[in-house]
Design an enzyme around this catalytic site. Structure first.
Site, PDB file in Angstrom:
ATOM      1  N   GLU A 118       0.807  -1.232   0.000  1.00  0.00           N
ATOM      2  CA  GLU A 118       0.000   0.000   0.000  1.00  0.00           C
ATOM      3  C   GLU A 118       0.841   1.284   0.000  1.00  0.00           C
ATOM      4  OE1 GLU A 118      -2.807  -0.622   3.214  1.00  0.00           O
ATOM      5  OE2 GLU A 118      -3.527  -2.466   2.317  1.00  0.00           O
ATOM      6  N   GLU A 164      -6.488 -10.545  -1.442  1.00  0.00           N
ATOM      7  CA  GLU A 164      -7.314 -10.312  -0.241  1.00  0.00           C
ATOM      8  C   GLU A 164      -8.784 -10.259  -0.634  1.00  0.00           C
ATOM      9  OE1 GLU A 164      -5.918  -6.952   2.075  1.00  0.00           O
ATOM     10  OE2 GLU A 164      -3.814  -7.445   1.766  1.00  0.00           O
TER      11      GLU A 164
HETATM   12  O1  9MR Z   1      -7.629  -8.004   8.221  1.00  0.00           O
HETATM   13  C1  9MR Z   1      -6.705  -7.251   8.949  1.00  0.00           C
HETATM   14  C2  9MR Z   1      -7.304  -6.816  10.275  1.00  0.00           C
HETATM   15  O2  9MR Z   1      -7.441  -7.935  11.134  1.00  0.00           O
HETATM   16  C3  9MR Z   1      -6.438  -5.770  10.943  1.00  0.00           C
HETATM   17  O3  9MR Z   1      -7.096  -5.266  12.085  1.00  0.00           O
HETATM   18  C4  9MR Z   1      -6.178  -4.655   9.942  1.00  0.00           C
HETATM   19  C5  9MR Z   1      -5.387  -3.548  10.599  1.00  0.00           C
HETATM   20  O4  9MR Z   1      -4.550  -2.870   9.759  1.00  0.00           O
HETATM   21  O5  9MR Z   1      -5.525  -5.165   8.814  1.00  0.00           O
HETATM   22  C6  9MR Z   1      -6.336  -6.039   8.108  1.00  0.00           C
HETATM   23  O6  9MR Z   1      -5.710  -6.501   6.934  1.00  0.00           O
HETATM   24  C7  9MR Z   1      -5.391  -5.526   5.960  1.00  0.00           C
HETATM   25  C8  9MR Z   1      -4.156  -6.000   5.253  1.00  0.00           C
HETATM   26  O7  9MR Z   1      -3.139  -6.229   6.168  1.00  0.00           O
HETATM   27  C9  9MR Z   1      -3.721  -5.017   4.186  1.00  0.00           C
HETATM   28  N1  9MR Z   1      -4.789  -4.712   3.286  1.00  0.00           N
HETATM   29  C10 9MR Z   1      -6.061  -4.319   3.879  1.00  0.00           C
HETATM   30  C11 9MR Z   1      -6.480  -5.371   4.898  1.00  0.00           C
HETATM   31  C12 9MR Z   1      -7.847  -5.046   5.468  1.00  0.00           C
HETATM   32  O8  9MR Z   1      -7.745  -3.884   6.237  1.00  0.00           O
END
Ligand code: 9MR
Length: 377
Positions: free
Chosen positions: A157, A262
């Site tokens: 990102e 994802e």
């Molecule tokens: O799914 C993840 C969630 O459990 C966490 O709280 C969150 C915090 O940043 O991150 C989520 O995963 C993210 C991923 O690492 C990067 N792309 C977006 C995902 C959804 O937020």
């Protein structure tokens, strides 16, 4: 047997055979000729190897992405103190099950502890200090899992919506080439691991163009990037299948593979835009935005199934370009979309419901592979 009875019996056996196929089929096997099927998992999903969650993982998913435990804050919460227990356990679980692990993620502005971005006397760190921290983290983590992690989301990102580079603490301290440095260090630390750039909303033209330039920049610097991860947090209507297919083709043209990393389909109304997974995003709650707290009605289940079928038919058409499709969570109860961007909602974005029952969407994804015309390229 009277004709009506025969008809009823045939109908019943059809219904049963549908149910049985959901229980006995395996997504990872159905898609084996085309690309890897994966899921994001949490430690609770496989703490008990005989749990229903663990059974689902073993049956359907060939590659596991830990949702949180390979992020910086989990691995190195304090300077030089690495916590590998949870990650070791995941790697062992995957190994027993002939599955792969994806390392998510090395260099990101999210879920990175404040100490990483702190310099002397409350000042931001300088370039050399932050590069040293980056290199040390990458060396230690990739060194430990060498040969046991299929590939790493090296940078996550890094782009704004207009395709420019995001103003992160990494970029502020190091400069634009923090991305090149991350790929350079990762390649040196584990030459055999695949290295990826991962981001959301890469279907949108401006952001996609930014990612294309980023890949070209890395290639021009002589660095190898193996694949781009399109996160694939989609809605029921947006992006269009064509937009995502265009993105897949654009990245593939650069000589890299593409992964959907994802995937989930947000079925709830009311939130602004699609696919924006920016962790800072919050929107106001409204009961109208949480209409399926008691369950997803049949017409919506069908709409979700049709949406998944459309995506997977497109993935199958492009299987020469795609190496993996990963769902972001095992079942609807696990999904981050229950809490984002509005906390406390009941979302239904995945293939299995809260009781781990296969939804019509599961059958649609399975059918897409099983009914594919093998004479297609
Ligand atoms: O799914 C993840 C969630 O459990 C966490 O709280 C969150 C915090 O940043 O991150 C989520 O995963 C993210 C991923 O690492 C990067 N792309 C977006 C995902 C959804 O937020």
């Amino acid at each position: 047997m009277p004709r009506t009875l025969f008809f009823l019996a045939a109908l019943a056996s059809l219904a049963v055979s549908g149910a049985v196929s959901a229980q006995t089929a395996s997504l990872r096997e159905a898609y084996q000729p085309y690309f890897l099927i994966g899921a994001a998992v949490n430690t609770g999903n496989y703490a008990d190897e005989n749990s229903e969650d663990a059974r689902l993982i073993k049956t359907h998913f060939k590659v596991l992405t830990p949702e949180n435990i390979l992020k910086w804050e989990a691995l190195q919460p304090h300077p030089g103190q690495f916590e590998f227990r949870a990650a070791d356990r995941l790697v062992a679980f995957a190994g027993q099950n002939q599955s792969h692990v994806v390392g998510h993620t090395l260099v990101w502005h999210g879920q990175t502890p404040p100490w990483v971005f702190a310099g002397e006397n409350g000042e931001p760190p300088d370039r050399d200090l932050l590069l040293a921290r980056m290199r040390d983290h990458i060396n230690t983590v990739l060194g430990r899992y060498q040969g046991r992690v299929l590939g790493w989301d090296v940078v996550n990102e890094a782009l704004n919506e207009d395709g420019t580079l995001r103003d992160t603490p990494w970029r502020r301290a190091i400069g634009d080439d923090y991305i090149e440095k991350a790929f350079e260090y990762a390649r040196a630390a584990d030459p055999a691991a695949e290295l990826y750039y991962n981001d959301y909303r890469l279907e949108a033209p401006a952001k996609r163009a930014g990612a294309v330039s980023l890949v070209k920049r890395l290639q021009a610097a002589g660095l190898r990037i193996d694949a781009v991860g399109i996160q694939g947090h989609v809605g029921l209507t947006q992006p269009s299948i064509a937009e995502q297919e265009d993105a897949i083709r654009d990245f593939h043209r650069l000589g890299v593979r593409v992964m959907i990393t994802e995937m989930d389909v947000d079925v709830l109304p009311g939130t602004k835009g699609w696919g924006d997974a920016d962790i800072r995003r919050r929107e106001a709650a409204d009961p109208a935005f949480n209409p399926y707290a008691q369950g997803l009605p049949a017409p919506m289940q069908d709409a979700l199934a049709a949406r998944y079928a459309d995506f997977f038919r497109m993935y199958l058409r492009n299987h020469d370009k795609i190496t993996r499709v990963t769902f972001w969570g095992l079942n609807d109860g696990d999904s981050w979309l229950n809490g984002f961007p509005i906390p406390g909602r009941t979302n239904h974005p995945l293939l299995f419901d809260r009781q781990n029952r296969a939804k019509p969407a599961f059958q649609a994804v399975l059918d897409a592979a099983q009914t594919r015309d093998r004479s297609d390229p």
